[in-house]
Motif scaffolding. Structure first.
Motif, PDB file in Angstrom:
ATOM      1  N   GLU A   1      17.096 -25.415  -4.643  1.00 54.45           N
ATOM      2  CA  GLU A   1      17.055 -24.050  -4.124  1.00 54.45           C
ATOM      3  C   GLU A   1      17.175 -24.077  -2.609  1.00 54.45           C
ATOM      4  O   GLU A   1      17.530 -23.093  -1.993  1.00 54.45           O
ATOM      5  CB  GLU A   1      15.758 -23.382  -4.531  1.00 54.45           C
ATOM      6  CG  GLU A   1      15.718 -23.127  -6.022  1.00 54.45           C
ATOM      7  CD  GLU A   1      14.381 -22.598  -6.457  1.00 54.45           C
ATOM      8  OE1 GLU A   1      14.370 -21.532  -7.057  1.00 54.45           O
ATOM      9  OE2 GLU A   1      13.366 -23.252  -6.191  1.00 54.45           O
ATOM     10  N   PHE A   2      16.830 -25.214  -2.032  1.00 49.94           N
ATOM     11  CA  PHE A   2      16.964 -25.394  -0.585  1.00 49.94           C
ATOM     12  C   PHE A   2      17.330 -26.853  -0.361  1.00 49.94           C
ATOM     13  O   PHE A   2      16.664 -27.751  -0.866  1.00 49.94           O
ATOM     14  CB  PHE A   2      15.646 -25.055   0.111  1.00 49.94           C
ATOM     15  CG  PHE A   2      15.567 -25.522   1.540  1.00 49.94           C
ATOM     16  CD1 PHE A   2      16.661 -25.409   2.381  1.00 49.94           C
ATOM     17  CD2 PHE A   2      14.414 -26.069   2.039  1.00 49.94           C
ATOM     18  CE1 PHE A   2      16.603 -25.831   3.695  1.00 49.94           C
ATOM     19  CE2 PHE A   2      14.333 -26.498   3.358  1.00 49.94           C
ATOM     20  CZ  PHE A   2      15.432 -26.373   4.176  1.00 49.94           C
ATOM     21  N   LEU A   3      18.382 -27.047   0.369  1.00 52.51           N
ATOM     22  CA  LEU A   3      18.874 -28.405   0.542  1.00 52.51           C
ATOM     23  C   LEU A   3      19.408 -28.590   1.956  1.00 52.51           C
ATOM     24  O   LEU A   3      20.170 -27.763   2.446  1.00 52.51           O
ATOM     25  CB  LEU A   3      20.001 -28.656  -0.474  1.00 52.51           C
ATOM     26  CG  LEU A   3      20.635 -30.034  -0.491  1.00 52.51           C
ATOM     27  CD1 LEU A   3      19.594 -31.108  -0.784  1.00 52.51           C
ATOM     28  CD2 LEU A   3      21.729 -30.090  -1.550  1.00 52.51           C
ATOM     29  N   ALA A   4      18.971 -29.668   2.592  1.00 50.89           N
ATOM     30  CA  ALA A   4      19.520 -30.045   3.888  1.00 50.89           C
ATOM     31  C   ALA A   4      20.290 -31.341   3.699  1.00 50.89           C
ATOM     32  O   ALA A   4      19.762 -32.295   3.126  1.00 50.89           O
ATOM     33  CB  ALA A   4      18.397 -30.252   4.893  1.00 50.89           C
TER      34      ALA A   4
ATOM     35  N   ASN B   1      12.554 -15.747  -1.695  1.00 50.71           N
ATOM     36  CA  ASN B   1      13.195 -14.447  -1.541  1.00 50.71           C
ATOM     37  C   ASN B   1      13.752 -14.387  -0.131  1.00 50.71           C
ATOM     38  O   ASN B   1      13.016 -14.188   0.827  1.00 50.71           O
ATOM     39  CB  ASN B   1      12.178 -13.334  -1.777  1.00 50.71           C
ATOM     40  CG  ASN B   1      12.815 -11.987  -1.604  1.00 50.71           C
ATOM     41  OD1 ASN B   1      13.981 -11.902  -1.205  1.00 50.71           O
ATOM     42  ND2 ASN B   1      12.082 -10.945  -1.894  1.00 50.71           N
ATOM     43  N   LEU B   2      15.049 -14.610  -0.022  1.00 47.70           N
ATOM     44  CA  LEU B   2      15.651 -14.700   1.305  1.00 47.70           C
ATOM     45  C   LEU B   2      16.237 -13.379   1.768  1.00 47.70           C
ATOM     46  O   LEU B   2      16.908 -13.318   2.783  1.00 47.70           O
ATOM     47  CB  LEU B   2      16.736 -15.778   1.309  1.00 47.70           C
ATOM     48  CG  LEU B   2      16.221 -17.181   1.009  1.00 47.70           C
ATOM     49  CD1 LEU B   2      17.372 -18.151   0.861  1.00 47.70           C
ATOM     50  CD2 LEU B   2      15.291 -17.649   2.096  1.00 47.70           C
ATOM     51  N   THR B   3      16.000 -12.325   1.024  1.00 42.67           N
ATOM     52  CA  THR B   3      16.618 -11.060   1.408  1.00 42.67           C
ATOM     53  C   THR B   3      15.900 -10.418   2.595  1.00 42.67           C
ATOM     54  O   THR B   3      16.481  -9.634   3.313  1.00 42.67           O
ATOM     55  CB  THR B   3      16.644 -10.072   0.226  1.00 42.67           C
ATOM     56  OG1 THR B   3      15.323  -9.965  -0.278  1.00 42.67           O
ATOM     57  CG2 THR B   3      17.580 -10.552  -0.863  1.00 42.67           C
ATOM     58  N   GLY B   4      14.653 -10.766   2.806  1.00 40.77           N
ATOM     59  CA  GLY B   4      13.966 -10.293   4.008  1.00 40.77           C
ATOM     60  C   GLY B   4      14.271 -11.238   5.154  1.00 40.77           C
ATOM     61  O   GLY B   4      15.177 -12.051   5.079  1.00 40.77           O
TER      62      GLY B   4
ATOM     63  N   ALA C   1      18.881 -17.512  -2.460  1.00 43.70           N
ATOM     64  CA  ALA C   1      17.897 -16.433  -2.511  1.00 43.70           C
ATOM     65  C   ALA C   1      17.434 -16.275  -3.950  1.00 43.70           C
ATOM     66  O   ALA C   1      18.192 -16.524  -4.886  1.00 43.70           O
ATOM     67  CB  ALA C   1      18.509 -15.137  -2.018  1.00 43.70           C
ATOM     68  N   ASN C   2      16.213 -15.874  -4.107  1.00 44.11           N
ATOM     69  CA  ASN C   2      15.671 -15.617  -5.440  1.00 44.11           C
ATOM     70  C   ASN C   2      15.851 -16.805  -6.380  1.00 44.11           C
ATOM     71  O   ASN C   2      16.187 -16.653  -7.548  1.00 44.11           O
ATOM     72  CB  ASN C   2      16.323 -14.373  -6.053  1.00 44.11           C
ATOM     73  CG  ASN C   2      16.162 -13.178  -5.145  1.00 44.11           C
ATOM     74  OD1 ASN C   2      15.081 -12.948  -4.620  1.00 44.11           O
ATOM     75  ND2 ASN C   2      17.236 -12.441  -4.931  1.00 44.11           N
TER      76      ASN C   2
END
Ligand code: HEM
Length: 208
Positions: A57-60, A85-88, A77-78
């Motif tokens: 969901e998150f990768l560097a 929740n990356l919409t904010g 997101a989501n």
């Protein structure tokens, strides 16, 4: 896709990223996950080794590029497990840590700001305390932003970071082994606020 009106620069960026996705050129989590398995990139994520299960969901992803490193930061997101929740207004970040933990780390972060613009910036976690000084207080010269977008529900930044730079009095040299850290959290006044998911520390150090 959000319904807000994107500024022209972001529209161009998002168009480029969308085009890249159509050709499978590495702009989605699954294709970056593939990069982690195949190439000389060093990857770090909140969920350990998520790229092996293609469940990031998150990768560097970080790769050497002569006297710089290319840092590719991507989050869904989501997402299904971490419920990011990356919409904010949120940040995702990867840090090069001299302490082995949060402290004394140079952090590249990608964030969705109050104007719904995506930015990538260099910032710094101070030694001996859990505190980030904010990107406004850090010279951005070692950072060259290649792209920054929020498209298809993905927050995505690609930057080049010089291997040698100094923040406050701490010299960083990414040719030497460093611990990688990753975290995500809310943004307040366009500045990092404390993470709201468990941060991750790499088991092994990496050099570039
Ligand atoms: C103002 C911003 C920040 C605050 C106030 C903050 C605060 C804290 C605190 C209090 C802890 C102790 C454990 C906990 O309570 O969860 C912690 C741990 C940690 N933080 Fe942060 N943090 C911030 C930003 C960051 C950033 C930007 C990163 C990296 C991208 C990061 C990475 C870590 C890591 C890896 C740990 C676990 C290891 C350790 O305790 O050193 N933090 N943080």
């Amino acid at each position: 896709m959000q319904s807000y009106i994107l500024p022209p620069v972001l529209l161009i960026l998002t168009a480029n990223v969308a085009a890249a996705q159509n050709t499978g050129c590495g702009s989605s989590l699954s294709s970056v996950s593939q990069t982690c398995q195949n190439s000389g990139s060093v990857c770090h994520s909140l969920q350990a080794q998520c790229w092996q299960a293609a469940s990031c969901e998150f990768l560097a992803s970080i790769a050497t590029a002569n006297d710089a490193v290319t840092v590719d930061l991507l989050a869904a997101a989501n997402g299904n497990q971490l419920q990011l929740n990356l919409t904010g207004n949120r940040w995702i970040g990867v840090g090069f840590s001299m302490s082995g933990g949060m402290a004394n780390s140079a952090v590249v972060h990608c964030f969705h700001d109050a104007n719904d613009t995506v930015q990538a910036k260099l910032t710094y976690n101070i030694p001996n305390a859990h505190f980030n000084i904010g990107w406004q207080n850090v010279d951005q010269a070692p950072l060259n932003v290649q792209s920054a977008s929020y498209v298809n529900n993905e927050l995505h930044c690609v930057v080049k970071l010089q291997k040698k730079f100094t923040i406050q009095s701490q010299a960083f040299d990414l040719n030497q082994p460093v611990t990688l850290i990753a975290a995500t959290g809310p943004l307040r006044n366009n500045t990092i606020a404390m993470h709201d998911r468990d941060p991750a520390i790499s088991k092994q150090k990496a050099s570039f």
